[in-house]
Design a protein around this motif. Structure first.
Motif, PDB file in Angstrom:
ATOM      1  N   VAL A   7       0.847  -1.115  -0.051  1.00 53.52           N
ATOM      2  CA  VAL A   7       0.020  -0.038  -0.157  1.00 53.52           C
ATOM      3  C   VAL A   7       0.822   1.223   0.078  1.00 53.52           C
ATOM      4  O   VAL A   7       1.797   1.273   0.897  1.00 53.52           O
ATOM      5  CB  VAL A   7      -0.984   0.072   1.281  1.00 53.52           C
ATOM      6  N   THR A   8       0.677   2.077  -0.876  1.00 49.86           N
ATOM      7  CA  THR A   8       1.453   3.291  -0.899  1.00 49.86           C
ATOM      8  C   THR A   8       0.420   4.732  -0.857  1.00 49.86           C
ATOM      9  O   THR A   8       1.025   5.650  -0.447  1.00 49.86           O
ATOM     10  CB  THR A   8       2.011   3.544  -2.412  1.00 49.86           C
ATOM     11  N   LEU A   9      -0.684   4.297  -1.060  1.00 52.81           N
ATOM     12  CA  LEU A   9      -1.810   5.572  -0.841  1.00 52.81           C
ATOM     13  C   LEU A   9      -2.959   5.017   0.045  1.00 52.81           C
ATOM     14  O   LEU A   9      -3.383   3.885  -0.260  1.00 52.81           O
ATOM     15  CB  LEU A   9      -2.267   6.117  -2.058  1.00 52.81           C
ATOM     16  N   PHE A  10      -3.403   5.760   0.826  1.00 53.63           N
ATOM     17  CA  PHE A  10      -4.518   5.517   1.674  1.00 53.63           C
ATOM     18  C   PHE A  10      -5.790   6.559   1.045  1.00 53.63           C
ATOM     19  O   PHE A  10      -5.387   7.853   0.816  1.00 53.63           O
ATOM     20  CB  PHE A  10      -4.467   5.699   3.124  1.00 53.63           C
ATOM     21  N   GLN A 163       4.749  -2.499  10.334  1.00 52.43           N
ATOM     22  CA  GLN A 163       5.352  -3.763  10.024  1.00 52.43           C
ATOM     23  C   GLN A 163       4.122  -4.744   9.635  1.00 52.43           C
ATOM     24  O   GLN A 163       4.283  -5.778   8.981  1.00 52.43           O
ATOM     25  CB  GLN A 163       5.988  -4.492  11.271  1.00 52.43           C
ATOM     26  N   TYR A 164       2.798  -4.179   9.738  1.00 53.79           N
ATOM     27  CA  TYR A 164       1.688  -5.015   9.221  1.00 53.79           C
ATOM     28  C   TYR A 164       1.814  -5.006   7.892  1.00 53.79           C
ATOM     29  O   TYR A 164       2.193  -4.282   6.932  1.00 53.79           O
ATOM     30  CB  TYR A 164       0.413  -4.094   9.495  1.00 53.79           C
ATOM     31  N   LYS A 165       0.952  -6.248   7.345  1.00 53.34           N
ATOM     32  CA  LYS A 165       0.693  -6.528   5.937  1.00 53.34           C
ATOM     33  C   LYS A 165      -0.670  -6.078   5.791  1.00 53.34           C
ATOM     34  O   LYS A 165      -1.604  -6.713   6.498  1.00 53.34           O
ATOM     35  CB  LYS A 165       0.981  -7.819   5.561  1.00 53.34           C
ATOM     36  N   LEU A 166      -0.900  -5.144   4.905  1.00 44.77           N
ATOM     37  CA  LEU A 166      -2.276  -4.440   4.915  1.00 44.77           C
ATOM     38  C   LEU A 166      -3.003  -5.298   3.836  1.00 44.77           C
ATOM     39  O   LEU A 166      -2.669  -5.601   2.619  1.00 44.77           O
ATOM     40  CB  LEU A 166      -2.222  -3.386   4.597  1.00 44.77           C
ATOM     41  N   CYS A 167      -4.302  -5.334   3.962  1.00 41.34           N
ATOM     42  CA  CYS A 167      -5.377  -5.812   3.134  1.00 41.34           C
ATOM     43  C   CYS A 167      -6.266  -5.042   2.596  1.00 41.34           C
ATOM     44  O   CYS A 167      -7.671  -5.114   2.079  1.00 41.34           O
ATOM     45  CB  CYS A 167      -5.825  -7.220   3.684  1.00 41.34           C
ATOM     46  N   GLY A 168      -6.242  -3.613   2.719  1.00 39.91           N
ATOM     47  CA  GLY A 168      -6.884  -2.515   2.383  1.00 39.91           C
ATOM     48  C   GLY A 168      -6.332  -1.102   2.268  1.00 39.91           C
ATOM     49  O   GLY A 168      -5.081  -1.106   2.961  1.00 39.91           O
ATOM     50  N   SER A 169      -7.015  -0.227   1.765  1.00 39.70           N
ATOM     51  CA  SER A 169      -6.304   1.050   1.605  1.00 39.70           C
ATOM     52  C   SER A 169      -7.309   2.145   1.840  1.00 39.70           C
ATOM     53  O   SER A 169      -7.044   3.099   1.681  1.00 39.70           O
ATOM     54  CB  SER A 169      -5.602   1.176   0.485  1.00 39.70           C
ATOM     55  N   HIS A 170      -8.529   1.806   2.476  1.00 39.54           N
ATOM     56  CA  HIS A 170      -9.762   2.726   2.802  1.00 39.54           C
ATOM     57  C   HIS A 170      -9.952   2.948   4.112  1.00 39.54           C
ATOM     58  O   HIS A 170     -10.013   2.160   4.793  1.00 39.54           O
ATOM     59  CB  HIS A 170     -10.888   2.232   2.115  1.00 39.54           C
ATOM     60  N   ILE A 171      -9.624   4.183   4.507  1.00 39.49           N
ATOM     61  CA  ILE A 171      -9.783   4.822   5.948  1.00 39.49           C
ATOM     62  C   ILE A 171     -11.091   5.376   6.108  1.00 39.49           C
ATOM     63  O   ILE A 171     -11.188   6.298   5.120  1.00 39.49           O
ATOM     64  CB  ILE A 171      -8.663   5.578   6.229  1.00 39.49           C
ATOM     65  N   ARG A 172     -12.095   4.830   6.855  1.00 43.83           N
ATOM     66  CA  ARG A 172     -13.157   5.634   7.144  1.00 43.83           C
ATOM     67  C   ARG A 172     -12.997   6.651   8.023  1.00 43.83           C
ATOM     68  O   ARG A 172     -13.801   6.851   8.976  1.00 43.83           O
ATOM     69  CB  ARG A 172     -14.173   4.417   7.333  1.00 43.83           C
ATOM     70  N   LYS A 173     -12.372   7.669   7.712  1.00 44.07           N
ATOM     71  CA  LYS A 173     -12.262   8.730   8.771  1.00 44.07           C
ATOM     72  C   LYS A 173     -11.573  10.012   7.697  1.00 44.07           C
ATOM     73  O   LYS A 173     -11.171   9.747   6.831  1.00 44.07           O
ATOM     74  CB  LYS A 173     -11.424   8.605   9.759  1.00 44.07           C
ATOM     75  N   LEU A 174     -11.778  11.289   8.467  1.00 43.28           N
ATOM     76  CA  LEU A 174     -11.091  12.487   7.855  1.00 43.28           C
ATOM     77  C   LEU A 174      -9.551  12.462   7.951  1.00 43.28           C
ATOM     78  O   LEU A 174      -8.864  13.131   7.275  1.00 43.28           O
ATOM     79  CB  LEU A 174     -11.768  13.520   8.286  1.00 43.28           C
ATOM     80  N   TYR A 175      -8.838  11.576   8.724  1.00 43.37           N
ATOM     81  CA  TYR A 175      -7.581  11.482   9.033  1.00 43.37           C
ATOM     82  C   TYR A 175      -7.103  10.372   9.291  1.00 43.37           C
ATOM     83  O   TYR A 175      -8.090   9.357   9.702  1.00 43.37           O
ATOM     84  CB  TYR A 175      -7.124  12.587  10.067  1.00 43.37           C
ATOM     85  N   CYS A 176      -5.802  10.154   9.271  1.00 40.44           N
ATOM     86  CA  CYS A 176      -5.497   8.753   9.809  1.00 40.44           C
ATOM     87  C   CYS A 176      -5.359   8.410  11.359  1.00 40.44           C
ATOM     88  O   CYS A 176      -4.772   9.547  11.983  1.00 40.44           O
ATOM     89  CB  CYS A 176      -3.906   8.571   9.131  1.00 40.44           C
ATOM     90  N   THR A 177      -5.451   7.325  11.591  1.00 38.76           N
ATOM     91  CA  THR A 177      -5.516   6.892  13.181  1.00 38.76           C
ATOM     92  C   THR A 177      -4.484   5.496  13.205  1.00 38.76           C
ATOM     93  O   THR A 177      -4.922   4.876  12.027  1.00 38.76           O
ATOM     94  CB  THR A 177      -6.500   6.921  14.066  1.00 38.76           C
ATOM     95  N   ASN A 178      -3.797   5.395  14.251  1.00 38.12           N
ATOM     96  CA  ASN A 178      -3.316   3.874  14.104  1.00 38.12           C
ATOM     97  C   ASN A 178      -4.357   2.806  14.478  1.00 38.12           C
ATOM     98  O   ASN A 178      -4.161   1.750  13.872  1.00 38.12           O
ATOM     99  CB  ASN A 178      -2.436   3.873  15.631  1.00 38.12           C
TER     100      ASN A 178
END
Length: 316
Positions: A7-10, A163-178
Motif C-alpha cells: 500500500v502506497t496511498l490511503f 510492520q503490518y501487511k495490509l489488506c486494504g487502503s480505505h480509511i473511514r475517517k477524515l484523517y489517519c489513526t493507528n
C-alpha cells in the motif's frame, strides 16, 4: 477482503459534499484554525514575556498550549488541502506521520494534565515544601517527561503498525489513526498487541494518578478556607480542562469502537474532529479568563497599547 499488496496511498472518506458546501466548510475550518493559533499564541507569549508568570503552573500551561498547536498541525493543514482537492488521499508515510502526531498530542495533553495535577497537589497539600520540590530542574524534567513519554509510546506503536501487511487502503475517517490502519491489517502480531496494551495501561495510570491527586486536594481544601480559595482559583480551570479532554477523547474512542454508521456523515465528522477543535480553543480561554495573573497581564498589555495609540494621536 483484498489481496495482500504493497500500500502506497490511503483513501480518506467523509468529504462527500458539494463544491458550495466545501467552500463554506473550508472557510469555517480556516477560521477555527486561525482562532486556535491566535488564542494559544496569545497565552504562550503572555507567559513567556511576563517574568511574574515564570512559575511552574504557568510553564505547564504554556506547554499545554504548545502541545495543542502541535496536535492540530497534524490535522488542519491536510484537511484544508483535502477540502480543495477532488481526491482525498494520503501517502503511506504521511498517514503514519499524521497518526503519530495526533496520537502523541492526545497523550501529551494527558501527561501535561497529570503534571499539572501533581503541581497543584504539592502547592496545596505540601505548601511548605513547594519551592524545594518544584525547582527549575524538577520543572524542566516534568516538561521533558510530558513530551518524551507520549512521543516514545507513539513512536514504538507506529513502528509496530508499520510492520503490518495490509489488506486494504480505505480509511473511514477524515484523517489517519493507528487504530484505523490496524483495522486494515491482514493479521496482527502478539508484540504489537502487547505494545498497544502497555500504552493503554500507561495512560490509564495517568488517569488514576490525577484522580488520586484530586482526592487529596479536595480533602485538604475542605479543612481550610484559604486552601478552598486556592482550589477555586487554580484547580477548577484544570478540572474543567480535564473534563473537556476526557469527554471528547472518550466519545471519539467509544464511537470508533462501537459507533453506528447510521449516523449522518456530518455528525460522524464532528465526532471525529471534536478533540482537535474544542480543547485547543477552550483551554487558553478557560485559563486566560480564570487565572488572575494571566488575565491581568493580557488586559494590561491591551491598555498599554491603547495608551500608546492615544499618545501618537495627540502628538502628530
Amino acid at each position: 477482503m483484498e489481496n495482500v499488496s504493497v500500500v502506497t496511498l490511503f483513501t480518506l472518506s467523509g468529504l462527500n459534499y458539494t463544491v458550495e458546501h466545501r467552500i463554506t466548510l473550508f472557510s469555517l475550518t480556516l477560521l477555527c484554525y486561525l482562532i486556535i493559533w491566535i488564542v494559544n499564541v496569545i497565552l504562550i507569549l503572555t507567559i513567556t514575556v511576563h517574568r511574574s508568570l515564570h512559575e511552574p503552573m504557568y510553564i505547564f500551561l504554556c506547554n499545554l498550549s504548545i502541545n495543542g498547536l502541535y496536535g492540530t498541525a497534524g490535522f488542519y493543514p491536510k484537511f484544508l488541502m483535502d477540502l480543495l482537492s477532488p481526491s482525498h488521499v494520503i501517502s503511506y508515510a504521511g498517514c503514519l506521520l499524521q497518526g503519530f502526531v495526533i496520537h502523541s498530542s492526545i497523550g501529551g495533553d494527558l501527561s501535561t494534565l497529570a503534571v499539572m495535577a501533581y503541581d497543584r497537589y504539592v502547592a496545596i497539600c505540601r505548601p511548605l515544601m513547594y519551592h524545594s520540590v518544584m525547582t527549575k530542574q524538577r520543572v524542566s524534567l516534568l516538561v521533558f517527561f510530558s513530551w518524551l513519554a507520549p512521543l516514545y509510546c507513539m513512536f514504538i506503536n507506529t513502528i509496530a503498525i508499520s510492520q503490518y501487511k495490509l489488506c486494504g487502503s480505505h480509511i473511514r475517517k477524515l484523517y489517519c489513526t493507528n487504530w484505523m490502519i490496524g483495522n486494515l491489517a491482514c493479521s496482527t502480531s502478539i508484540a504489537s498487541n502487547i505494545i498497544a496494551y502497555v500504552n493503554m495501561f500507561f495512560y490509564c495510570a495517568h488517569g488514576v494518578f490525577i484522580v488520586w491527586s484530586y482526592i487529596y486536594l479536595i480533602r485538604t481544601c475542605v479543612k481550610s478556607q484559604k486552601n478552598r480559595g486556592k482550589f477555586m482559583q487554580t484547580c477548577v480551570p484544570h478540572l474543567i480542562s480535564l473534563f473537556i479532554y476526557s469527554v471528547v477523547v472518550l466519545l471519539d474512542l467509544m464511537y470508533v469502537r462501537f459507533g453506528s454508521r447510521d449516523f449522518s456523515q456530518s455528525l460522524q465528522n464532528f465526532i471525529a474532529i471534536e478533540f482537535l477543535l474544542i480543547p485547543p480553543v477552550m483551554n487558553p480561554l478557560i485559563y486566560g479568563l480564570n487565572l488572575t495573573k494571566i488575565r491581568n497581564s493580557i488586559l494590561g498589555f491591551i491598555q498599554d497599547k491603547r495608551k500608546d495609540g492615544q499618545c501618537l494621536d495627540t502628538n502628530p
